[in-house]
Every structure is written in structure tokens, then in C-alpha cells.
Design an enzyme around this catalytic site. Sequence first.
Site, mmCIF file in Angstrom:
data_model
loop_
_atom_site.group_PDB
_atom_site.id
_atom_site.type_symbol
_atom_site.label_atom_id
_atom_site.label_comp_id
_atom_site.label_asym_id
_atom_site.label_seq_id
_atom_site.Cartn_x
_atom_site.Cartn_y
_atom_site.Cartn_z
ATOM 1 N N CYS A 111 -3.382 10.323 -14.388
ATOM 2 C CA CYS A 111 -4.848 10.261 -13.934
ATOM 3 C C CYS A 111 -5.517 11.707 -14.096
ATOM 4 O O CYS A 111 -6.605 11.744 -13.938
ATOM 5 C CB CYS A 111 -4.946 9.829 -12.468
ATOM 6 N N HIS A 249 -10.981 12.728 -7.859
ATOM 7 C CA HIS A 249 -10.146 11.584 -8.558
ATOM 8 C C HIS A 249 -10.362 10.384 -7.621
ATOM 9 O O HIS A 249 -10.262 10.542 -6.412
ATOM 10 C CB HIS A 249 -8.934 12.045 -8.682
ATOM 11 N N ASN A 279 -9.671 2.368 -9.698
ATOM 12 C CA ASN A 279 -9.071 3.958 -10.292
ATOM 13 C C ASN A 279 -9.092 3.659 -11.897
ATOM 14 O O ASN A 279 -8.373 2.773 -12.243
ATOM 15 C CB ASN A 279 -7.689 3.988 -9.748
HETATM 16 O O1 UT7 Z 1 -3.829 7.651 -9.367
HETATM 17 C C1 UT7 Z 1 -2.366 7.231 -9.065
HETATM 18 C C2 UT7 Z 1 -2.494 5.858 -8.360
HETATM 19 N N1 UT7 Z 1 -1.788 5.538 -7.208
HETATM 20 C C3 UT7 Z 1 -2.508 5.343 -6.049
HETATM 21 O O2 UT7 Z 1 -3.600 5.563 -6.009
HETATM 22 C C4 UT7 Z 1 -1.479 4.868 -4.828
HETATM 23 C C5 UT7 Z 1 -2.188 5.567 -3.688
HETATM 24 N N2 UT7 Z 1 -1.519 4.531 -2.375
HETATM 25 C C6 UT7 Z 1 -2.688 3.822 -1.829
HETATM 26 O O3 UT7 Z 1 -3.720 3.595 -2.572
HETATM 27 C C7 UT7 Z 1 -2.236 3.093 -0.947
HETATM 28 O O4 UT7 Z 1 -0.880 3.134 -0.648
HETATM 29 C C8 UT7 Z 1 -2.261 1.305 -1.421
HETATM 30 C C9 UT7 Z 1 -3.723 0.694 -1.400
HETATM 31 C C10 UT7 Z 1 -1.542 1.007 -2.819
HETATM 32 C C11 UT7 Z 1 -1.539 0.478 -0.217
HETATM 33 O O5 UT7 Z 1 -2.234 0.527 1.110
HETATM 34 P P1 UT7 Z 1 -1.186 0.917 2.357
HETATM 35 O O6 UT7 Z 1 -2.073 0.939 3.323
HETATM 36 O O7 UT7 Z 1 -0.377 2.186 2.251
HETATM 37 O O8 UT7 Z 1 -0.445 -0.414 2.399
HETATM 38 P P2 UT7 Z 1 1.143 -0.940 2.346
HETATM 39 O O9 UT7 Z 1 1.702 -0.544 1.125
HETATM 40 O O10 UT7 Z 1 1.643 -0.144 3.654
HETATM 41 O O11 UT7 Z 1 1.051 -2.462 2.637
HETATM 42 C C12 UT7 Z 1 0.739 -3.087 3.698
HETATM 43 C C13 UT7 Z 1 0.816 -4.601 3.568
HETATM 44 C C14 UT7 Z 1 2.271 -5.040 2.986
HETATM 45 O O12 UT7 Z 1 2.587 -6.084 3.711
HETATM 46 P P3 UT7 Z 1 3.766 -6.018 4.758
HETATM 47 O O13 UT7 Z 1 5.143 -5.469 4.281
HETATM 48 O O14 UT7 Z 1 3.076 -5.122 5.952
HETATM 49 O O15 UT7 Z 1 3.797 -7.467 5.187
HETATM 50 C C15 UT7 Z 1 2.159 -5.119 1.529
HETATM 51 O O16 UT7 Z 1 2.999 -6.180 1.101
HETATM 52 O O17 UT7 Z 1 -0.020 -5.062 2.669
HETATM 53 C C16 UT7 Z 1 0.676 -5.888 1.662
HETATM 54 N N3 UT7 Z 1 -0.178 -5.658 0.444
HETATM 55 C C17 UT7 Z 1 -1.464 -6.454 0.077
HETATM 56 N N4 UT7 Z 1 -1.574 -7.685 0.567
HETATM 57 C C18 UT7 Z 1 -2.670 -8.173 0.044
HETATM 58 C C19 UT7 Z 1 0.216 -4.851 -0.774
HETATM 59 N N5 UT7 Z 1 -0.775 -5.050 -1.590
HETATM 60 C C20 UT7 Z 1 -1.683 -6.172 -1.274
HETATM 61 C C21 UT7 Z 1 -2.642 -6.916 -1.630
HETATM 62 N N6 UT7 Z 1 -3.181 -7.819 -1.023
HETATM 63 N N7 UT7 Z 1 -3.143 -6.515 -3.043
#
Ligand code: UT7
Length: 355
Positions: A111, A249, A279
Site C-alpha cells: 500500500c 493512506h 482501500n
Molecule cells: O493496507 C493494509 C490493509 N489492512 C488493513 O487495512 C487492516 C486493518 N484492520 C482493520 O481495518 C480492522 O481490523 C478490520 C476492519 C479488518 C476488522 O475490524 P475489527 O473491529 O478489528 O473487527 P474484528 O477483526 O475484531 O472482528 C469482529 C467480528 C468477528 O466476529 P466475532 O469473532 O466477534 O464473532 C469477525 O468474524 O466481526 C466479524 N467480521 C465480520 N462480520 C461481518 C469480520 N469481517 C466481517 C465482515 N462482515 N466483513
Amino acid sequence: MVHAGVTGWGKCLPPAVLSNADLATFLDTSDEWISSRTGIHERRISHVGLTELARVAAQRALAAANLDPAALELIVFGTTSFDDQAPNQASGLQQQLGAVRAAAMDVNTACTSFLYAWSTANALIRTGVVRNALVVGGEVISRFMDWNNRNVAVLFGDGCAALVLEACDRDEGLLGEKLGCDVGGRDALVIQGMGSRYADFERRYGVTNWIFDGQEIFRRAVIGMSQASVEVLAAHGISGDQLDLIVPHQANLRIIEAVAKRLDMPMERVFVNLQHYGNMSAATVPVALVEAVEAGRIKPGALLLLPAFGAGLTWCAHLVRWGARTVPLRESDACLPPAPHTALELVQALIRQRC
Ligand code: UT7
């Protein structure tokens, strides 16, 4: 001392829009989850290859600078999703532009690729190797997406933008940068299926499996972008209130807000457009820059900070002085062919190809 001022800018976004509701038709997700956790509402899916997106962005940037492609001396292309590995992406664009005198190289730091490409071109202009350069950030990441994985499929989109840099004696362009790589986080983001280790008969090159620890990336991204920003500002004796705009970014609105808070910058002085595009990896910062100029958010002589992070985990922050001109010298009539399919149809075709 020679500087490398920004004299042209142009972007190209593919027209097909994939909404959060579209994603929810084939993934266990919702508009509510995606909007509230990321700030993203929609993203673009390209019906053409990266060379074509880049041709349009580059022709617009060259017109804005009123620079003949035949006079171009260097193309540095930041991308992770090139059309071909050999010959490289920059030479494919060079061929399309008729930039016969240019040297052409790719830079891949995920990125952050556009910003590392800018550093490369800036150094080659400031040391007198070339007098001008086209710096491109572009991705067609949709072709390498695992569309069955909701952890990643909701986050990314396609796009491209380019800047023209020209040698000048004014103290403008890239004033300084801080570059680094948090290799302790390297395993938090791995796209399996995009390298030579997958070029065998068992595995299919391009059929990807994303290893993705969102929370770990989030944590390290906030630290990397904030520290790089603090260091580059300190190195140049600049305080936060002297900055006119931060153009970060665009991966997650919560990451951007956390970085702004650490830098004590109000969100009014932070440019955000990820709600429209998600992104776009290497394309996020240049597309945001072009849109900030177009929206009148970058005034002549503006002082800008561009912090970013990407797989690696590479990080950086660039301090930029915009030039006196925020209006293109010429407009280009370059454009893409119309998209024959909706974004959802394009994605459904990609899903079928993986089977
Ligand atoms: O440029 C480099 C690219 N990388 C990034 O930008 C990643 C940076 N990280 C993030 O942006 C965030 O960590 C995410 C948006 C990826 C995730 O947000 P979060 O608040 O950290 O959520 P989480 O990973 O803690 O997941 C929370 C819940 C989980 O369910 P449980 O285990 O609590 O039951 C996930 O399984 O949300 C679930 N989940 C979703 N639910 C609906 C994960 N993805 C999704 C989805 N839709 N697309």
C-alpha cells in the site's frame, strides 16, 4: 539545490461501483458492519487491466503539466497487482504513452508503493539523473482478491492516479520523508498465490489465499504512521499547526482517526475519501491527493503530510510542499471504454474463475 515540484496530477477510477449491499448478496456481511467498522460504503471494480487505468490517469496528469510524453525521462510505477511481472508495469505504460525516452521501473511495497515510488523519483531528479518523472500508484486488486473471504473482500477496491514531477529551483515538492518496515508484523498480511513459489502445477498462480490479522495490522499501522509522522516533522522543524492538510493512506476510517488523534490534528484537516473507494492500496494516496486538489482543499503552497502503511509491514510519512498552481494547464480527453458489466457481475465472473 534542485527540487522536484509537482506540476501535473490525474486519476482514473473504473466506473463500476460495488456497494456494501452488493457484497452482502454473496458474503455473510452487512452494510452496517462494513460502514461502522471501516467507514467504507462502496468501492470500484475494474473492467480493464492496470495498464489501461494507468494510461488514462497518466494522460490526464501529463496534460495538467502540459508535458509531452516524448519529453518524459522516467516512469516509476508503484503497484502490487501488475498486469505482467516481465516486462514490468512501468514499461507497459510507457508503451501506451509513447514515452520513448523514459526509463521505466516498478516499486512494490504494497500500500505504500506510490509514496516509495515518489521517494525514488524525487531522489533521481534532485541528484540530476533525470529532469522529470511520472510517478504512478495503481492497483487492480480485485483480480487477486479472495472473494469468499469476508475478512478482506469488503476492504479493497481498484483505482489509479499519477503525478508529474519536474526539476525546479523553488523549495517545493517532496521536502523530506521517513521510510521503514515493521518486519515483526510481516506475517500479519500475506497474499498467498502471487509469487514464484506458487508457479507449479499443484497450486494455481493468482488463486489467492489471504492471511490477514486485521487487529494486529490495525495496531501496528497506527504506531507506524504516527511515529513516521512525528519523526519527519521533527526532522524539518515543523509543528502540527503548520500543516495545512494530512492526506493519509485510506484503509480504515478508525485507523485515520487514531493517527490524527495521536498527532493532535482535528479531522477537519485530514482528507478522507475511503467511503467511496475502500482501500486501493498503492492508489489511495495519489487518488486522495488529486481529489483534494480538485475539491480546493489544497491551496497554492500548501504544506501536506502523507502517512501510510502496507504489507511488510512497510510504513512511511512524506512531507510535501505543493506548488503555486492548483489548476491544470490543459485538460485531457483520455477516458476508459464503458464497462459492459455491473461491478457485481464482474465479481461474480471472478468468483466463477476461481472454481
Ligand atoms: O493496507 C493494509 C490493509 N489492512 C488493513 O487495512 C487492516 C486493518 N484492520 C482493520 O481495518 C480492522 O481490523 C478490520 C476492519 C479488518 C476488522 O475490524 P475489527 O473491529 O478489528 O473487527 P474484528 O477483526 O475484531 O472482528 C469482529 C467480528 C468477528 O466476529 P466475532 O469473532 O466477534 O464473532 C469477525 O468474524 O466481526 C466479524 N467480521 C465480520 N462480520 C461481518 C469480520 N469481517 C466481517 C465482515 N462482515 N466483513
